[in-house]
Each structure stands twice: as structure tokens, then as C-alpha cells.
Write an enzyme that holds these catalytic residues in place. Sequence first.
Site, PDB file in Angstrom:
ATOM      1  N   CYS A  78     -23.164   3.575  55.042  1.00 26.55           N
ATOM      2  CA  CYS A  78     -22.299   2.879  56.008  1.00 26.55           C
ATOM      3  C   CYS A  78     -22.330   1.356  55.758  1.00 26.55           C
ATOM      4  O   CYS A  78     -21.772   0.906  54.762  1.00 26.55           O
ATOM      5  CB  CYS A  78     -22.689   3.270  57.426  1.00 26.55           C
ATOM      6  SG  CYS A  78     -21.356   2.978  58.595  1.00 26.55           S
ATOM      7  N   HIS A 171     -23.937   8.786  57.729  1.00 29.05           N
ATOM      8  CA  HIS A 171     -25.364   8.543  57.975  1.00 29.05           C
ATOM      9  C   HIS A 171     -26.220   9.789  57.760  1.00 29.05           C
ATOM     10  O   HIS A 171     -26.596  10.444  58.743  1.00 29.05           O
ATOM     11  CB  HIS A 171     -25.557   8.074  59.430  1.00 29.05           C
ATOM     12  CG  HIS A 171     -24.989   6.732  59.701  1.00 29.05           C
ATOM     13  ND1 HIS A 171     -25.695   5.562  59.481  1.00 29.05           N
ATOM     14  CD2 HIS A 171     -23.781   6.359  60.175  1.00 29.05           C
ATOM     15  CE1 HIS A 171     -24.951   4.526  59.821  1.00 29.05           C
ATOM     16  NE2 HIS A 171     -23.783   4.981  60.241  1.00 29.05           N
ATOM     17  N   GLU A 173     -29.187   9.875  57.269  1.00 30.88           N
ATOM     18  CA  GLU A 173     -30.511   9.616  57.883  1.00 30.88           C
ATOM     19  C   GLU A 173     -30.531  10.007  59.360  1.00 30.88           C
ATOM     20  O   GLU A 173     -31.602  10.033  59.971  1.00 30.88           O
ATOM     21  CB  GLU A 173     -30.899   8.137  57.701  1.00 30.88           C
ATOM     22  CG  GLU A 173     -30.137   7.123  58.545  1.00 30.88           C
ATOM     23  CD  GLU A 173     -28.750   6.772  57.998  1.00 30.88           C
ATOM     24  OE1 GLU A 173     -28.244   7.480  57.103  1.00 30.88           O
ATOM     25  OE2 GLU A 173     -28.169   5.785  58.480  1.00 30.88           O
TER      26      GLU A 173
END
Length: 210
Positions: A78, A171, A173
Site C-alpha cells: 500500500c 495488506h 499483513e
Amino acid sequence: MKLGVLALQGDFAEHGSALRRLDVEVVEVRLPRHLEGLSGLIIPGGESTTISRLLREYGLLAPIRERVQRGMPLMGTCAGAIVMAKTAIGLHQENLGLMDITVRRNAFGRQVDSFEADLEIPALGAPPLHAVFIRAPTIETVQPGVEVLARLADGTVVAARQGHLLALVFHPELTADPRFHAYFLRMAEQATTPGQEPVVAAGSGDPSRP
Ligand code: GLN
């Protein structure tokens, strides 16, 4: 294997957790000396303006560029993808400018600030990857040498790789699926395996060699 996560701003802690789950040693990078001995670096999501400004203030722009130009793998998610791009529309700051892509900040506009989508990603295999987009940029153009890894149903490019550079506008993560961190780990392993380094072919014309 020791990987760095740029820890100036954004969701670096989540990247650290994702890497530790893969038994990777994680270094939070805030200063140039933290780059010593890293086999790869991740730039997290956050605010690309802030991250770019802090990279300059902490003297990290040049040392990261040099290492990546010498082959250190780099992944950006991002805001991190915005910081990596050679052209970042809407970013009025100097960024790393390393990857041959054009990104547009906040390209999805206010109505669709954040959304989730299941992405078919041949490089990761089945099943589709559940991806979270938060005020995401898009990858508007990719130059030759850049491989598109994933698109939305409307064709928008959301993941791309150029050799040892990996840009994702979502994302990984923030979800439990470890596949993109494992993919980056393999990129880092390949970059540090001696047999995988570019070899000058014998008899390649260097007159100083026997
Ligand atoms: N909109 C942010 C930017 O332009 C990126 C958002 C994110 O990283 N989730 O930097």
C-alpha cells in the site's frame, strides 16, 4: 534469514508478526545502521507522505536505494508500494523511486475508501487470496520487465514484481494468510544463495581473465 521492516510509521508491527510466524528474524529499521546484514526489507502500509518525509529526515533514502540497486529484495504494501514506485501520482515528496511502475494515490476515491476482494494469483496457486484494501493506490502502468501478479475483476493491477522488487497495493499483513510473506522470503533466499547470483560466463571477453 534476517529481514528488515521499515519502522518509521504505519503498520510495521503487523509485518513483523507475519514474518516471525515464518521463523524469520526481524529487524525494525529506523536508522541506516539497522540495514546492516539484512537479506530483504519491507515497507509497510501507512501514509506515503509521512514515510517519504521520514526516510529523508533519517538519512535512509540513499542507503536503501544503494542496497536495493545492489540486489537486496524490497517489498512494499500500500503506502510502501507508493514509496517504491518510480512515478507516484499525488505524492509531492521525494520517494525511493526504484520500481518501474506508475501508481496513483487514493485511486479508489471516497465511496470505496476500503474494501476487500478475493484475488486469483497464479504465482501463489489456489485458493484465491483474500485481500484488504485501505485507501489504496492503483498500479496504473507497468513498464517492460515488470510482471503483473494480480488484478481486480475490472483489470486494475494490484500486485506486481520486477525481479527482486514486489509491490502490493493491499495488506497481506492484516490477514492470516502467510503466502505473500512466504513468497517474499523465497525471493530473499534466492537473492542470498550464492549459486543463484548472476555468473559471468566463461570466455565472456574480459581480456584480464585467463
Ligand atoms: N492512502 C495512503 C497513502 O497514500 C496509503 C494507505 C495505506 O497504506 N493503507 O499513503
